[in-house]
Design an enzyme around this catalytic site. Structure first.
Site, PDB file in Angstrom:
ATOM      1  N   ARG A  87      48.483  32.440  43.802  1.00 62.11           N
ATOM      2  CA  ARG A  87      48.403  32.533  42.342  1.00 62.11           C
ATOM      3  C   ARG A  87      49.389  33.559  41.801  1.00 62.11           C
ATOM      4  O   ARG A  87      50.027  33.340  40.758  1.00 62.11           O
ATOM      5  CB  ARG A  87      46.972  32.892  41.920  1.00 62.11           C
ATOM      6  CG  ARG A  87      46.775  32.880  40.400  1.00 62.11           C
ATOM      7  CD  ARG A  87      45.326  33.142  40.040  1.00 62.11           C
ATOM      8  NE  ARG A  87      44.459  32.076  40.497  1.00 62.11           N
ATOM      9  CZ  ARG A  87      43.143  32.068  40.320  1.00 62.11           C
ATOM     10  NH1 ARG A  87      42.534  33.080  39.709  1.00 62.11           N
ATOM     11  NH2 ARG A  87      42.423  31.064  40.762  1.00 62.11           N
ATOM     12  N   HIS A 134      52.278  32.783  38.947  1.00 62.66           N
ATOM     13  CA  HIS A 134      52.343  33.525  37.692  1.00 62.66           C
ATOM     14  C   HIS A 134      53.637  34.322  37.582  1.00 62.66           C
ATOM     15  O   HIS A 134      54.082  34.623  36.475  1.00 62.66           O
ATOM     16  CB  HIS A 134      51.122  34.439  37.553  1.00 62.66           C
ATOM     17  CG  HIS A 134      49.873  33.699  37.195  1.00 62.66           C
ATOM     18  ND1 HIS A 134      49.071  34.070  36.127  1.00 62.66           N
ATOM     19  CD2 HIS A 134      49.280  32.603  37.729  1.00 62.66           C
ATOM     20  CE1 HIS A 134      48.043  33.233  36.036  1.00 62.66           C
ATOM     21  NE2 HIS A 134      48.149  32.346  37.006  1.00 62.66           N
ATOM     22  N   ASN A 167      46.583  36.793  32.582  1.00 68.91           N
ATOM     23  CA  ASN A 167      46.670  37.496  33.860  1.00 68.91           C
ATOM     24  C   ASN A 167      45.563  38.511  34.093  1.00 68.91           C
ATOM     25  O   ASN A 167      45.151  38.733  35.232  1.00 68.91           O
ATOM     26  CB  ASN A 167      48.018  38.229  33.969  1.00 68.91           C
ATOM     27  CG  ASN A 167      49.186  37.288  34.145  1.00 68.91           C
ATOM     28  OD1 ASN A 167      49.010  36.148  34.565  1.00 68.91           O
ATOM     29  ND2 ASN A 167      50.380  37.749  33.827  1.00 68.91           N
ATOM     30  N   HIS A 191      44.676  24.408  43.893  1.00 73.13           N
ATOM     31  CA  HIS A 191      43.305  24.724  43.494  1.00 73.13           C
ATOM     32  C   HIS A 191      42.289  24.249  44.525  1.00 73.13           C
ATOM     33  O   HIS A 191      41.087  24.419  44.333  1.00 73.13           O
ATOM     34  CB  HIS A 191      42.996  24.108  42.126  1.00 73.13           C
ATOM     35  CG  HIS A 191      43.685  24.813  41.002  1.00 73.13           C
ATOM     36  ND1 HIS A 191      43.664  24.347  39.702  1.00 73.13           N
ATOM     37  CD2 HIS A 191      44.417  25.958  40.975  1.00 73.13           C
ATOM     38  CE1 HIS A 191      44.357  25.172  38.934  1.00 73.13           C
ATOM     39  NE2 HIS A 191      44.820  26.151  39.684  1.00 73.13           N
TER      40      HIS A 191
END
Length: 343
Positions: free
Chosen positions: A73, A77, A105, A204
């Site tokens: 992740r 990001h 975030n 995911h």
């Protein structure tokens, strides 16, 4: 009676189309491998880099399998804001406003200490050589591999940005409750295709989500996406509601996005979408939205063919990892500490 697929997003359909068109008009296709990224970039300057990252990630995932998802992740990001330049790792200072406290975030990013530990080890072995951006990219690959996912070669040679963008962190990153067309437009803006989007969403299959990210889903359209009464689905929904009540201070309660194999990187995530059990609205829309003709077929493909999913995920991760910040190749650096720009 068969249930009709539909979009969960609240914006009128016309506005969604307009949003997509506006993004496409301004699309910057910069997910292209720059000449400076090579597989052997550190072959002479820091030959231990790959082995060091691998060993540290093995320790991190062994101590807690969830760490794999946290690092992946972080990489996502990072790349969606200014390109893959390590900007997400920067702490706030008097002169720099970082990305960690942006709305997308602040509650979802962890794993920074894992990257710190890898960096400290490499600074002992190869001081001033390996960028934090490269460390994060390698670590994300190893994280996936360590929980059963595919391997891919990682082109290297990124520089660390001396800037960050709080604003882009709030606008560029997809949100859990966002409509399908809006999310597609955000991937296209990064030079990533619809195929890339559906494959990358497969990450995911590991990781957790906060109650605040899926409350509207389980108290809203969940039952409308499931094909009739299914005891397992009903039981799962009941469990989700116990974790995430409709009101109260439970926003930070978490649950797995793939409750079947939460610590294994596989294609189980897509099987959940076929059953209407995607935890996040943004995920389920890939199968259930009226706009998801292409995405629905891709979901079915990856559910049926795990090899095809692994291959596309690997290709898409390389493509995402090659999203560049041109400024970092001019004014960037190799940070001594991933949290701060060199002084």
């Amino acid at each position: 009676m068969a249930k009709m697929a539909f979009s969960f997003h609240s914006k009128p359909l016309v506005l969604q189309f307009m949003l997509l068109i506006l993004f496409l008009l301004g699309t910057r296709l910069h997910a292209v491998e720059p000449p400076s990224l090579t597989l052997d970039y550190y072959a002479s300057t820091c030959p231990v880099v790959l082995e060091t990252v691998k060993k540290e990630m093995e320790c991190a995932v062994l101590s807690d399998p969830r760490n794999a998802a946290l690092v992946v992740r972080l990489h996502f990001h990072d790349c969606f804001v200014q390109g893959c330049d390590g900007s997400v790792l920067l702490d706030d200072t008097i002169t720099l406003k970082g990305e960690k406290k942006a709305s997308n975030n602040i509650h979802s990013l962890k794993g920074f200490r894992i990257i710190d530990k890898i960096k400290n080890t490499l600074e002992s072995d190869c001081p001033g050589i390996v960028s934090c951006a490269d460390i994060l990219t390698i670590a994300a690959r190893d994280a996936v591999l360590l929980v059963g996912g595919p391997y891919w070669d990682v082109p290297l040679g990124r520089k660390d940005s001396v800037t960050a963008s709080f604003e882009q962190a709030n606008t560029n990153l997809p949100k859990a409750d966002e409509g399908l067309l809006s999310i597609i437009s955000k991937f296209l803006y990064q030079g990533l295709s619809v195929t890339d989007m559906v494959a990358l969403a497969g990450s995911h299959t590991i990781g957790m989500a906060r109650c605040a990210s899926f409350r509207a889903r389980i108290y809203g359209d969940w039952e409308a996406t499931t094909p009739g009464y299914d005891p397992i689905s009903e039981s799962h929904l009941s469990n989700l509601k116990s974790v995430c009540p409709p009101i109260g201070g439970s926003d930070n309660n978490i649950t797995a996005m793939d409750y079947v194999t939460p610590n294994l990187f596989d294609n189980s995530f897509y099987h959940l979408l076929l059953k209407g059990e995607g935890l996040l609205n943004s995920d389920q829309e890939m199968y259930s939205s009226v706009f998801g003709l292409e995405t629905k077929e891709l979901v079915k493909k990856y559910a049926a063919d795990p090899i095809a999913f692994f291959q596309q995920f690997s290709d898409s991760m390389v493509k995402m990892g090659n999203i560049t910040n041109p400024d970092s190749f001019v004014s960037g650096e190799v940070r001594r500490n991933c949290r701060f720009v060199n002084t």
